[in-house]
Design a protein around this motif. Structure first.
Motif, PDB file in Angstrom:
ATOM      1  N   LEU A   1       0.839  -1.187   0.000  1.00 10.64           N
ATOM      2  CA  LEU A   1       0.000   0.000   0.000  1.00 10.64           C
ATOM      3  C   LEU A   1       0.879   1.244   0.000  1.00 10.64           C
ATOM      4  CD1 LEU A   1      -2.659  -1.136   2.622  1.00 10.64           C
ATOM      5  CD2 LEU A   1      -2.807  -1.253   0.135  1.00 10.64           C
TER       6      LEU A   1
ATOM      7  N   LEU B   1      -2.624   3.133   6.047  1.00  7.16           N
ATOM      8  CA  LEU B   1      -3.515   2.255   5.275  1.00  7.16           C
ATOM      9  C   LEU B   1      -3.269   0.810   5.681  1.00  7.16           C
ATOM     10  CD1 LEU B   1      -2.703   3.978   1.907  1.00  7.16           C
ATOM     11  CD2 LEU B   1      -5.016   3.912   2.837  1.00  7.16           C
TER      12      LEU B   1
ATOM     13  N   ALA C   1      -5.077  -3.432   4.860  1.00  4.71           N
ATOM     14  CA  ALA C   1      -6.064  -4.178   4.069  1.00  4.71           C
ATOM     15  C   ALA C   1      -5.986  -5.662   4.388  1.00  4.71           C
ATOM     16  CB  ALA C   1      -5.835  -3.947   2.578  1.00  4.71           C
TER      17      ALA C   1
ATOM     18  N   TYR D   1      -9.745  -5.047  -3.701  1.00  8.06           N
ATOM     19  CA  TYR D   1      -9.511  -3.696  -3.200  1.00  8.06           C
ATOM     20  C   TYR D   1      -8.305  -3.140  -3.943  1.00  8.06           C
ATOM     21  CZ  TYR D   1      -5.597  -5.534  -0.449  1.00  8.06           C
ATOM     22  OH  TYR D   1      -4.428  -6.126  -0.065  1.00  8.06           O
TER      23      TYR D   1
ATOM     24  N   LEU E   1      -8.922   5.138  -3.600  1.00  7.11           N
ATOM     25  CA  LEU E   1      -9.232   3.926  -2.844  1.00  7.11           C
ATOM     26  C   LEU E   1     -10.452   3.256  -3.463  1.00  7.11           C
ATOM     27  CD1 LEU E   1      -8.526   6.389  -0.580  1.00  7.11           C
ATOM     28  CD2 LEU E   1      -8.430   4.368   0.868  1.00  7.11           C
TER      29      LEU E   1
ATOM     30  N   ILE F   1     -12.969  -0.391  -3.484  1.00  4.35           N
ATOM     31  CA  ILE F   1     -13.390  -1.704  -3.006  1.00  4.35           C
ATOM     32  C   ILE F   1     -14.499  -2.159  -3.944  1.00  4.35           C
ATOM     33  CG2 ILE F   1     -15.198  -0.968  -1.389  1.00  4.35           C
ATOM     34  CD1 ILE F   1     -12.679  -3.476  -0.222  1.00  4.35           C
TER      35      ILE F   1
ATOM     36  N   CYS G   1      -8.036  -2.964  11.200  1.00  3.70           N
ATOM     37  CA  CYS G   1      -8.163  -4.230  10.467  1.00  3.70           C
ATOM     38  C   CYS G   1      -8.152  -5.410  11.429  1.00  3.70           C
ATOM     39  CB  CYS G   1      -7.036  -4.366   9.446  1.00  3.70           C
ATOM     40  SG  CYS G   1      -7.415  -3.740   7.800  1.00  3.70           S
TER      41      CYS G   1
ATOM     42  N   LEU H   1     -10.552  -2.734   3.598  1.00  4.25           N
ATOM     43  CA  LEU H   1      -9.566  -1.666   3.407  1.00  4.25           C
ATOM     44  C   LEU H   1      -9.860  -0.563   4.409  1.00  4.25           C
ATOM     45  CD1 LEU H   1      -7.291  -0.285   1.742  1.00  4.25           C
ATOM     46  CD2 LEU H   1      -9.076   0.516   0.175  1.00  4.25           C
TER      47      LEU H   1
END
Length: 413
Positions: A185, A193, A195, A210, A222, A224, A376, A396
């Motif tokens: 990322l 960030l 994911a 993503y 960004l 998704i 996350c 994400l």
């Protein structure tokens, strides 16, 4: 075929197709072994397997004994045309005793001098996967016993083809998915960030994805998304939509306009395909976020001192079928320091035995102003835990980090 010889041949055919050693063979070797045995057991001059192509409209010569030119030349037969095409269309045995341009579309067959042919369909799990046919250079009428024996062999081969294709599709879809997810990322000062992507336990790799990419002017894109369906087909469509969206993102600043272009592309080139997509652009200098959502579950926004909320004011119809050909709306909002945005696919919240509203409330309750990686970890822990999801999960998170305190020098007197 005499009764005693027919019984002996049937026994030998059954022994051939149930040979446990065949389970260890790859598809090419399976064809080599079984086609050789068919030629011997049924006393024929040619044995050929034609498999359906990816589009399902043609048969392609895949393996043969006695007519190698078919494979070398990549012979293709339209389903419904000629001898093999009729077998495929009818899904039933077809026998001919006159071989020329009036009965077959492949000139190699009459050039080989064939005078009689028998073909049977190859069907695996209800799907046509090909045709197996045999040929003789002498006048001959294949009896019911021989038709039945050839069909038994075709069924065994079809099972091998079906298993091989399923394994190959899973492997190809997984490789494609891995190649299209960002390897790393972007690292942008003041923003973190994180994911996750987890294929579904029941469905395997599908069309979830993503994406994060840097745009001119210090902006971040960004994405998704979720293509309807699973397997290699959905993964291929996903890859094409991902590439198209990246290209449109360089041409148009407005996320809604980007999704309009993606909608048009999907409707024209990806027939009968539908996808949900959320696309956001963040100005990393000002904290402004522009967001457009095409049928996708609404992102979550968490800012300090406020309950997390869904950004559902921007949700419009999915991409595909020109569902919103006239334009799409873009919502603009400010992401203050410590704000967290969560983008996800429905595999994170949907469970067969649980209420969706309750799951959405859980998602919103877990999300709070915290670093992206921490978010996350907590979201996957609370919403997935030790129970594998049946559908794909893509997640994400983006966090607007607080600016560090300026260093103040202490001046001594």
């Amino acid at each position: 075929m005499g009764r005693d010889r027919a019984s002996e041949t049937r026994l030998r055919v059954l022994e051939a197709i149930t040979d446990s050693a065949l389970r260890e063979l790859d598809l090419d070797k399976l064809f080599e072994v079984l086609l050789g045995r068919v030629r011997e057991l049924l006393s024929v001059d040619t044995v050929t397997v034609l498999l359906t192509d990816s589009g399902g409209g043609h048969l392609v010569a895949r393996a043969t004994r006695g007519l190698e030119e078919e494979v070398f030349q990549g012979v293709r037969v339209p389903i419904g045309a000629g001898f093999a095409g009729r077998v495929a269309q009818r899904r039933a045995p077809v026998q001919i005793t006159h071989v020329d341009q009036s009965t077959v579309v492949n000139p190699l067959l009459w050039q080989r001098g064939l005078r009689a042919m028998l073909g049977v369909p190859m069907v695996a799990a209800g799907d046509l996967v090909g045709v197996l046919h045999i040929g003789s250079v002498v006048d001959r009428r294949f009896d019911e016993e021989e038709v039945d024996l050839l069909q038994l062999i075709a069924d065994r081969l079809a099972g091998g083809v079906g298993a091989h294709r399923a394994r190959a599709e899973r492997a190809a879809a997984s490789l494609l998915q891995d190649s299209l997810l960002p390897g790393r990322l972007p690292s942008t000062e003041g923003w973190s960030l994180a994911a996750r992507y987890v294929p579904g336990a029941d469905s395997g790799v599908g069309g979830d994805w993503y994406d994060v990419f840097e745009l001119p002017g210090g902006r971040l894109g960004l994405v998704i998304g979720d293509v309807v369906g699973h397997g290699l087909g959905a993964a291929v469509v996903m890859g094409r939509l991902r590439s198209a969206l990246r290209a449109y993102a360089l041409e148009f600043d407005d996320p809604g306009q980007v999704l309009v272009k993606l909608d048009r592309k999907a409707a024209h080139f990806e027939h009968s395909t539908m996808a949900t997509v959320a696309y956001a652009v963040i100005d990393t200098a000002t904290g402004r976020m522009d967001l457009s959502v095409a049928g996708h579950p609404p992102p979550v926004l968490a800012v300090p001192g406020e309950p997390a909320r869904f950004l559902d004011e921007a949700v419009e119809p999915p991409v595909g079928f020109n569902l919103r050909a006239g334009g799409r709306r873009t919502t603009t909002l400010q992401l203050p320091p410590s704000a967290l945005v969560v983008l996800y696919t429905d595999g994170l919240v949907e469970r067969r035995d649980e209420n969706l509203d309750d799951r959405m409330d859980l998602l919103r309750g877990v999300a709070s102003a915290m670093p992206a990686e921490v978010a996350c970890v907590r979201l996957m822990s609370e919403l997935v835990g030790d129970h594998p999801a049946s559908d794909d999960i893509a997640l994400l998170t983006v966090h607007h980090e607080t600016a560090p305190e300026p260093h103040t020098a202490v001046l001594g007197g």
